[in-house]
Design an enzyme around this catalytic site. Sequence first.
Site, PDB file in Angstrom:
ATOM      1  N   ALA A  65      39.349  52.241  52.510  1.00 44.95           N
ATOM      2  CA  ALA A  65      38.385  53.198  51.939  1.00 44.95           C
ATOM      3  C   ALA A  65      37.224  52.482  51.263  1.00 44.95           C
ATOM      4  CB  ALA A  65      39.092  54.089  50.925  1.00 44.95           C
ATOM      5  N   GLY A 110      43.299  52.003  54.253  1.00 45.23           N
ATOM      6  CA  GLY A 110      42.971  52.897  55.371  1.00 45.23           C
ATOM      7  C   GLY A 110      42.688  52.154  56.670  1.00 45.23           C
ATOM      8  N   GLU A 113      46.056  51.702  57.990  1.00 42.54           N
ATOM      9  CA  GLU A 113      46.532  53.030  58.411  1.00 42.54           C
ATOM     10  C   GLU A 113      45.932  53.414  59.767  1.00 42.54           C
ATOM     11  OE1 GLU A 113      45.386  55.022  54.764  1.00 42.54           O
ATOM     12  OE2 GLU A 113      47.482  55.449  54.299  1.00 42.54           O
ATOM     13  N   GLU A 133      46.823  50.012  47.651  1.00 37.07           N
ATOM     14  CA  GLU A 133      46.494  51.249  46.932  1.00 37.07           C
ATOM     15  C   GLU A 133      47.096  51.355  45.532  1.00 37.07           C
ATOM     16  OE1 GLU A 133      46.892  51.090  50.149  1.00 37.07           O
ATOM     17  OE2 GLU A 133      45.558  52.505  51.172  1.00 37.07           O
TER      18      GLU A 133
HETATM   19  N1  COA Z   1      34.920  49.347  49.710  1.00 36.89           N
HETATM   20  C1  COA Z   1      33.605  49.117  49.640  1.00 36.89           C
HETATM   21  N2  COA Z   1      33.059  47.890  49.787  1.00 36.89           N
HETATM   22  C2  COA Z   1      33.907  46.877  49.994  1.00 36.89           C
HETATM   23  C3  COA Z   1      35.293  47.047  50.067  1.00 36.89           C
HETATM   24  C4  COA Z   1      35.803  48.361  49.915  1.00 36.89           C
HETATM   25  N3  COA Z   1      37.107  48.633  50.030  1.00 36.89           N
HETATM   26  N4  COA Z   1      35.867  45.832  50.268  1.00 36.89           N
HETATM   27  C5  COA Z   1      34.859  44.951  50.338  1.00 36.89           C
HETATM   28  N5  COA Z   1      33.670  45.583  50.184  1.00 36.89           N
HETATM   29  C6  COA Z   1      32.339  44.994  50.189  1.00 36.89           C
HETATM   30  C7  COA Z   1      32.088  44.166  48.929  1.00 36.89           C
HETATM   31  O1  COA Z   1      31.681  44.998  47.864  1.00 36.89           O
HETATM   32  C8  COA Z   1      31.008  43.248  49.427  1.00 36.89           C
HETATM   33  O2  COA Z   1      29.769  43.938  49.458  1.00 36.89           O
HETATM   34  P1  COA Z   1      28.504  43.408  48.576  1.00 36.89           P
HETATM   35  O3  COA Z   1      28.177  42.085  49.173  1.00 36.89           O
HETATM   36  O4  COA Z   1      27.466  44.450  48.779  1.00 36.89           O
HETATM   37  O5  COA Z   1      29.017  43.303  47.161  1.00 36.89           O
HETATM   38  C9  COA Z   1      31.387  42.994  50.863  1.00 36.89           C
HETATM   39  O6  COA Z   1      32.219  44.074  51.252  1.00 36.89           O
HETATM   40  C10 COA Z   1      32.162  41.710  51.054  1.00 36.89           C
HETATM   41  O7  COA Z   1      33.304  41.763  50.206  1.00 36.89           O
HETATM   42  P2  COA Z   1      33.761  40.553  49.271  1.00 36.89           P
HETATM   43  O8  COA Z   1      34.700  41.085  48.249  1.00 36.89           O
HETATM   44  O9  COA Z   1      32.557  39.804  48.778  1.00 36.89           O
HETATM   45  O10 COA Z   1      34.537  39.645  50.346  1.00 36.89           O
HETATM   46  P3  COA Z   1      35.694  38.601  50.056  1.00 36.89           P
HETATM   47  O11 COA Z   1      35.923  37.934  51.363  1.00 36.89           O
HETATM   48  O12 COA Z   1      35.409  37.790  48.864  1.00 36.89           O
HETATM   49  O13 COA Z   1      36.989  39.517  49.686  1.00 36.89           O
HETATM   50  C11 COA Z   1      38.600  41.274  50.027  1.00 36.89           C
HETATM   51  C12 COA Z   1      37.562  40.318  50.670  1.00 36.89           C
HETATM   52  C13 COA Z   1      39.107  42.183  51.126  1.00 36.89           C
HETATM   53  C14 COA Z   1      39.746  40.440  49.460  1.00 36.89           C
HETATM   54  C15 COA Z   1      37.939  42.089  48.892  1.00 36.89           C
HETATM   55  O14 COA Z   1      36.691  42.573  49.367  1.00 36.89           O
HETATM   56  C16 COA Z   1      38.751  43.265  48.438  1.00 36.89           C
HETATM   57  O15 COA Z   1      39.756  43.093  47.772  1.00 36.89           O
HETATM   58  N6  COA Z   1      38.317  44.500  48.783  1.00 36.89           N
HETATM   59  C17 COA Z   1      39.003  45.718  48.377  1.00 36.89           C
HETATM   60  C18 COA Z   1      40.077  46.061  49.385  1.00 36.89           C
HETATM   61  C19 COA Z   1      40.876  47.251  48.945  1.00 36.89           C
HETATM   62  O16 COA Z   1      41.380  47.339  47.839  1.00 36.89           O
HETATM   63  N7  COA Z   1      41.022  48.196  49.879  1.00 36.89           N
HETATM   64  C20 COA Z   1      41.858  49.358  49.692  1.00 36.89           C
HETATM   65  C21 COA Z   1      41.080  50.555  49.465  1.00 36.89           C
HETATM   66  S1  COA Z   1      42.182  51.907  49.125  1.00 36.89           S
END
Ligand code: COA
Length: 257
Positions: A65, A110, A113, A133
Amino acid sequence: MAVNHVTTRREGGITILTLNRPDKLNALNKDIFDDLKSALDMIQTDASVRVLVIIGGGKAFSVGADLKERQGMNEKDILLRFEAVRVLYQRLEYFPLPTIAAINGTALGGGLELALCCDIRVVSQAATLGFPEVELAIIPGNGGTQRLPRLIGVSKAMELILTAKRLSADEALGLGIVSHVAPDALVAARTLAVRMLDMGPIALKQAKLAVKKGIELPIGDALKFEVDCYKNCLYSKDRTEGLKAFSEKRRPEYQGE
Ligand code: COA
């Protein structure tokens, strides 16, 4: 075809659908869901598509998401979105073609999923999978708490969901969440898809239906349902062609009729 946040391309009878928000690691927002629906509409009306492969553009499959979009949504908006995604994911689950998720990188929430709605999952060696989540004080609510335990069993699914554990590709293989680990998920998915192009198209659809619906039924009903699916192959021209090709020692030419 380019519908903004989802693109599709054809490779013979295979359609490769790419989630296309690489700068946001294919975080799932309204646009990407809308475009996914439009892409499925288009693919379903094209009888020449035999196999659907879904992949993420860039380095991730999908991080789930869009958490930034979510901040601007109220509870009612979120529930409406959930209902739309439930319908969309269930449609993908029962899509009348074999579907393969090529998990080329991170698949979280998601995104995982979505992959669980596909018939087969293959994963790149460097990918990470998981349901984060509960860390966000929510649950995997677009099928994660339902499809994962049905796939790998309640006990293992509980551990993964309740601890938000991130899995390596090899761990996901060991648990049976994916069926292949490869250096490149798309190459592995394409190999499977190309093999399926040789099969009877009606047989592929009916075999999928028999497995998916049958598993939900008591065994006696499931065995009867299997016969119904068999019957849908029995009267096809392709079945006759398969037998003819065998006796003539040549490759069958199936038309999906
Ligand atoms: N929603 C919106 N944007 C997201 C996102 C999410 N779930 N996950 C990553 N992004 C965006 C970041 O904000 C970033 O955008 P920006 O450059 O405009 O700030 C871009 O994607 C790259 O992400 P970044 O965190 O810099 O990459 P990373 O390689 O350092 O880390 C993850 C990757 C996946 C470990 C980390 O992004 C993360 O933990 N994301 C959340 C995942 C999550 O909890 N998903 C479940 C949702 S219910």
